[in-house]
Design a protein around this motif. Structure first.
Motif, PDB file in Angstrom:
ATOM      1  N   VAL A 284       0.871  -1.120   0.063  1.00 37.76           N
ATOM      2  CA  VAL A 284      -0.080  -0.075  -0.049  1.00 37.76           C
ATOM      3  C   VAL A 284       0.838   1.203  -0.153  1.00 37.76           C
ATOM      4  O   VAL A 284       1.819   1.189   0.840  1.00 37.76           O
ATOM      5  N   TYR A 285       0.764   2.140  -1.106  1.00 38.69           N
ATOM      6  CA  TYR A 285       1.575   3.388  -1.060  1.00 38.69           C
ATOM      7  C   TYR A 285       1.033   4.295  -0.171  1.00 38.69           C
ATOM      8  O   TYR A 285      -0.377   4.582  -0.064  1.00 38.69           O
TER       9      TYR A 285
ATOM     10  N   GLU B 185       5.199   8.676  -8.323  1.00 36.62           N
ATOM     11  CA  GLU B 185       6.022   7.573  -7.815  1.00 36.62           C
ATOM     12  C   GLU B 185       5.183   6.313  -7.535  1.00 36.62           C
ATOM     13  O   GLU B 185       5.462   5.209  -7.065  1.00 36.62           O
ATOM     14  N   VAL B 186       3.544   6.358  -7.498  1.00 36.90           N
ATOM     15  CA  VAL B 186       2.802   5.433  -7.332  1.00 36.90           C
ATOM     16  C   VAL B 186       2.406   4.610  -8.687  1.00 36.90           C
ATOM     17  O   VAL B 186       1.856   5.476  -9.511  1.00 36.90           O
ATOM     18  N   PRO B 187       2.705   3.421  -8.696  1.00 35.45           N
ATOM     19  CA  PRO B 187       2.440   2.359  -9.729  1.00 35.45           C
ATOM     20  C   PRO B 187       0.828   2.244  -9.939  1.00 35.45           C
ATOM     21  O   PRO B 187       0.044   2.555  -9.030  1.00 35.45           O
ATOM     22  N   GLU B 188       0.554   1.909 -11.231  1.00 39.01           N
ATOM     23  CA  GLU B 188      -1.072   1.717 -11.416  1.00 39.01           C
ATOM     24  C   GLU B 188      -1.396   0.290 -10.579  1.00 39.01           C
ATOM     25  O   GLU B 188      -0.456  -0.503 -10.248  1.00 39.01           O
ATOM     26  N   GLY B 189      -2.666   0.228 -10.079  1.00 38.61           N
ATOM     27  CA  GLY B 189      -3.045  -0.844  -9.452  1.00 38.61           C
ATOM     28  C   GLY B 189      -2.931  -0.931  -8.157  1.00 38.61           C
ATOM     29  O   GLY B 189      -3.226  -2.048  -7.628  1.00 38.61           O
ATOM     30  N   VAL B 190      -2.485  -0.107  -7.403  1.00 35.71           N
ATOM     31  CA  VAL B 190      -2.067  -0.355  -5.915  1.00 35.71           C
ATOM     32  C   VAL B 190      -2.893   0.905  -5.223  1.00 35.71           C
ATOM     33  O   VAL B 190      -2.847   2.090  -5.860  1.00 35.71           O
TER      34      VAL B 190
ATOM     35  N   ALA C 243      -4.953  11.802  -8.839  1.00 35.98           N
ATOM     36  CA  ALA C 243      -5.459  10.591  -8.749  1.00 35.98           C
ATOM     37  C   ALA C 243      -6.611   9.909  -9.595  1.00 35.98           C
ATOM     38  O   ALA C 243      -6.623   8.810  -9.858  1.00 35.98           O
ATOM     39  N   GLU C 244      -7.580  10.704  -9.282  1.00 40.24           N
ATOM     40  CA  GLU C 244      -8.711  10.403 -10.098  1.00 40.24           C
ATOM     41  C   GLU C 244      -8.338  10.240 -11.622  1.00 40.24           C
ATOM     42  O   GLU C 244      -9.047   9.332 -12.131  1.00 40.24           O
ATOM     43  N   ARG C 245      -7.762  11.181 -12.070  1.00 38.62           N
ATOM     44  CA  ARG C 245      -7.494  11.215 -13.594  1.00 38.62           C
ATOM     45  C   ARG C 245      -6.573   9.761 -13.975  1.00 38.62           C
ATOM     46  O   ARG C 245      -6.981   9.343 -15.015  1.00 38.62           O
ATOM     47  N   ARG C 246      -5.695   9.361 -12.908  1.00 43.42           N
ATOM     48  CA  ARG C 246      -5.274   8.232 -13.079  1.00 43.42           C
ATOM     49  C   ARG C 246      -5.930   6.763 -12.789  1.00 43.42           C
ATOM     50  O   ARG C 246      -5.336   5.718 -12.825  1.00 43.42           O
ATOM     51  N   GLU C 247      -7.061   7.058 -12.381  1.00 45.65           N
ATOM     52  CA  GLU C 247      -7.963   6.074 -11.744  1.00 45.65           C
ATOM     53  C   GLU C 247      -7.398   5.257 -10.963  1.00 45.65           C
ATOM     54  O   GLU C 247      -7.457   4.174 -10.558  1.00 45.65           O
ATOM     55  N   LEU C 248      -6.810   6.089  -9.745  1.00 44.37           N
ATOM     56  CA  LEU C 248      -6.010   5.305  -8.660  1.00 44.37           C
ATOM     57  C   LEU C 248      -7.048   4.968  -7.639  1.00 44.37           C
ATOM     58  O   LEU C 248      -7.786   6.114  -7.355  1.00 44.37           O
TER      59      LEU C 248
END
Length: 319
Positions: free
Chosen positions: A38-39, A67-72, A89-94
């Motif tokens: 978890v980041y 620095e946060v990868p996708e999917g975590v 974060a929402e733009r990247r769908e995190l």
């Protein structure tokens, strides 16, 4: 050879506040529910022991969202973040969880409300502190100015003194902030302030606890981190109250015992992001050098509890 006696005045309250406990629990529950890693953007709270403990469980701390990868999952720290962070974060769908202390969020809402009604904002706080960065990032850049001292409050210029408001960082010196507010109110009698002061209950209570023992101590130790605003303020409060030796220490191993030579009464407290285990560690180290007598000094009783995000509530966590 017998040890020299040392009386330790243990301040109350001290250590973790409700906002810190909530932030740490958010990371721990997220690790349980979603698994590692978890980041966490920025230190969840300003304490290396806490951060390293969470790292050992699978948390990964980063400074920026890129620095946060996708999917975590990613968690925002207790200090709060500018609006651009969740937007990105929402733009990247995190998937993200916000561990911002509710009392910091209250200041964010105040800032937004002042902008809505046309007030220019003076933010009392320390430049570069994550909480200040987060609060200033809630409103347009031209809507807010930072004031760090009473001297700055004397000099600051504003375009429209009739439409002015102030808010404050939650972890400031109560006395220093009162001085700054007094200057602002004298210079700008129409200025709007919060209905309830922005400095949080935990900061206020820990400073009052230090005031209650500082004059009776030969030295006072504050367990906390150098980048912890509320811990630094406790050192300043002790000094202001007349305690000649006031020291911020992260861990017992960092103590310079020569500074305590000749000390017979030692005050001990901890900042709001320092766990009690570190206070116990300092007490054990003192026992190795002195014949220690502990006196618990009573202070404000704290019973504040903040709710977890709905995604991590007991019902959601077991779903």
């Amino acid at each position: 050879m017998s040890k020299r006696p040392l009386t330790v005045l243990l301040a109350n309250p001290r250590g973790f506040c409700a906002g810190v406990e909530r932030a740490i629990e958010i990371v721990e529950r997220a690790l349980q529910k979603y698994g590692a890693p978890v980041y966490v953007r920025h230190e969840i709270v300003h304490n290396r022991f806490v951060v390293e403990s969470l790292e050992a469980k699978g948390a990964v701390f980063v400074e920026e969202l890129d620095e946060v990868p996708e999917g975590v999952p990613v968690i925002f720290s207790a200090h709060g973040v500018p609006k651009e962070v969740p937007t990105e974060a929402e733009r990247r769908e995190l998937f993200y969880l916000d561990a911002t202390c509710p009392l910091v969020s209250k200041v964010h809402r105040e800032a937004e409300r002042h902008v809505r009604v046309g007030h220019h904002i003076l933010l009392i706080g320390h430049a570069g502190h994550p909480e200040v960065v987060g609060t200033m990032g809630q409103v347009p850049e031209n809507a807010i100015q930072l004031v760090e001292s009473a001297a700055e409050a004397e000099q600051i210029t504003v375009a429209d003194p009739e439409n002015l408001a102030y808010i404050t960082q939650t972890t400031l010196s109560v006395d220093d902030t009162a001085e700054i507010i007094a200057v602002l109110r004298r210079r700008f009698p129409q200025i709007h302030g919060p209905k309830k002061e922005d400095i949080c209950y935990a900061t206020t209570n820990r400073q009052e606890a230090v005031k209650s023992i500082a004059q009776n101590c030969d030295a006072l130790l504050v367990v906390g981190a150098p980048n912890s605003s509320n811990s630094q303020r406790l050192v300043e409060v002790a000094e202001r109250e007349g305690c000649k030796i006031a020291i911020l220490v992260q861990r017992a191993e960092d103590l310079d015992w020569s500074q305590l030579a000749g000390v017979s009464t030692l005050g001990l407290t901890a900042g709001a992001s320092a766990p009690e285990v570190l206070v116990e560690e300092v007490l054990e180290a003192c026992r190795a050098h002195f014949d220690v007598t502990i006196q618990e000094v009573s202070g404000a009783v704290e019973d504040v509890i903040f709710k977890l995000p709905k995604e991590l509530s007991d019902r959601a966590a077991t779903a």
